[in-house]
Scaffold this active site. Structure first.
Site, PDB file in Angstrom:
ATOM      1  N   LEU A  90       0.851  -1.183   0.000  1.00  0.00           N
ATOM      2  CA  LEU A  90       0.000   0.000   0.000  1.00  0.00           C
ATOM      3  C   LEU A  90       0.887   1.235   0.000  1.00  0.00           C
ATOM      4  O   LEU A  90       1.991   1.207   0.542  1.00  0.00           O
ATOM      5  CB  LEU A  90      -0.897   0.025   1.250  1.00  0.00           C
ATOM      6  CG  LEU A  90      -2.025  -1.004   1.344  1.00  0.00           C
ATOM      7  CD1 LEU A  90      -2.771  -0.838   2.663  1.00  0.00           C
ATOM      8  CD2 LEU A  90      -2.984  -0.888   0.175  1.00  0.00           C
ATOM      9  N   ASP A  91       0.375   2.334  -0.573  1.00  0.00           N
ATOM     10  CA  ASP A  91       1.097   3.601  -0.529  1.00  0.00           C
ATOM     11  C   ASP A  91       1.220   4.077   0.915  1.00  0.00           C
ATOM     12  O   ASP A  91       0.446   3.671   1.786  1.00  0.00           O
ATOM     13  CB  ASP A  91       0.355   4.663  -1.340  1.00  0.00           C
ATOM     14  CG  ASP A  91       0.242   4.293  -2.807  1.00  0.00           C
ATOM     15  OD1 ASP A  91       1.075   3.494  -3.281  1.00  0.00           O
ATOM     16  OD2 ASP A  91      -0.687   4.802  -3.461  1.00  0.00           O
ATOM     17  N   GLY A  92       2.144   4.984   1.157  1.00  0.00           N
ATOM     18  CA  GLY A  92       2.362   5.485   2.497  1.00  0.00           C
ATOM     19  C   GLY A  92       1.128   6.132   3.110  1.00  0.00           C
ATOM     20  O   GLY A  92       0.884   6.005   4.313  1.00  0.00           O
ATOM     21  N   HIS A 147      -0.465   2.655  -8.142  1.00  0.00           N
ATOM     22  CA  HIS A 147      -1.433   3.689  -7.762  1.00  0.00           C
ATOM     23  C   HIS A 147      -2.764   3.515  -8.492  1.00  0.00           C
ATOM     24  O   HIS A 147      -3.403   4.499  -8.886  1.00  0.00           O
ATOM     25  CB  HIS A 147      -0.887   5.086  -8.064  1.00  0.00           C
ATOM     26  CG  HIS A 147       0.296   5.490  -7.240  1.00  0.00           C
ATOM     27  ND1 HIS A 147       0.457   5.122  -5.917  1.00  0.00           N
ATOM     28  CD2 HIS A 147       1.381   6.251  -7.559  1.00  0.00           C
ATOM     29  CE1 HIS A 147       1.583   5.644  -5.452  1.00  0.00           C
ATOM     30  NE2 HIS A 147       2.173   6.312  -6.424  1.00  0.00           N
TER      31      HIS A 147
END
Length: 230
Positions: A100-102, A183
């Site tokens: 997952l993105d930050g 993304h």
């Protein structure tokens, strides 16, 4: 098994480092300090390092409720990694099955079983992932059909796979996708002129984020949850 080898496998240290720990008197076997690495351990020996009992681990399968601001890698120059949230032996042997993105929160699966995680991340396997999405602008009803048909993302050569969009409110939705492009959720909404301002993963396959887990908490997967990807 020799005690020094046991320490290398349970602590993830070198044989030389294990010898130093033993000489420092930091390891006990069945309640007694042992300093000789060649000591043979019985099957039921209790080995303790700094008040923590050590156990040889088999494959590990972990569910984490990822907070915002943590990255899904072992090393990052600017942000803390999800692995600092774990109180586990040899966390460096674990990896994330589907990053997952930050700034994205929610369900993260972690394991040291490469074949198991491959079934989650490989494009050859269709694995549903469901996200709760907060948008900057209202989502038109027709976006449901647009996502179901697939959209062309900038820099890609093919449409996304059909995705299921459920509108919860004007600016909230639940999106289920079956692939993991870079993304992807953010880019899908960007392709229809909207912007994601909040993203939370709720489900991977049949595994749903445990409601009892607060952000930053984790637990081992149940046998049934592990079996879903075996």
């Amino acid at each position: 098994m020799r005690l020094d080898k046991y320490l290398t496998e349970t602590l993830g240290v070198t044989r030389k480092q294990a010898t130093k720990l033993l000489k420092a008197g930091e390891v006990t076997v069945d309640g007694a300090v042992v300093k000789q690495g060649a000591t043979k351990l019985a099957d039921d020996s209790e080995v303790v390092f700094r008040d923590r009992e050590l156990n040889l681990t088999g494959p590990r399968y972990i569910m984490l409720n990822k907070p915002s601001g943590f990255v899904c890698s072992h090393v990052d120059d600017y942000n803390p990694t999800v692995f600092v949230l774990l109180d586990e032996v040899s966390p460096e042997k674990l990896h994330v099955a589907g990053r997952l993105d930050g700034d994205t929160t929610g369900l993260v699966l972690m394991t040291d079983d490469g074949q198991w995680s491959h079934r989650i991340t490989s494009p050859k396997h269709v694995c549903e992932k469901t996200y709760f999405v907060e948008l900057a602008d209202p989502v038109p009803e027709e976006t449901i059909a647009t996502f179901a048909e697939g959209v062309m993302l900038r820099g890609e050569k093919e449409l996304t796979r059909p995705a299921k969009l459920v509108l919860i409110s004007e600016t909230e939705a639940r999106l289920t996708i079956t692939e993991g492009k870079y993304h992807q959720v953010k880019r899908m909404f960007a392709s229809v002129g909207n912007r994601v301002i909040g993203l939370h993963r709720e489900r991977i396959g049949a595994i749903e984020l445990d409601d009892a887990l607060e952000p930053g908490d984790y637990r081992e997967l149940t046998e049934e949850e592990v079996a879903y990807f075996l």
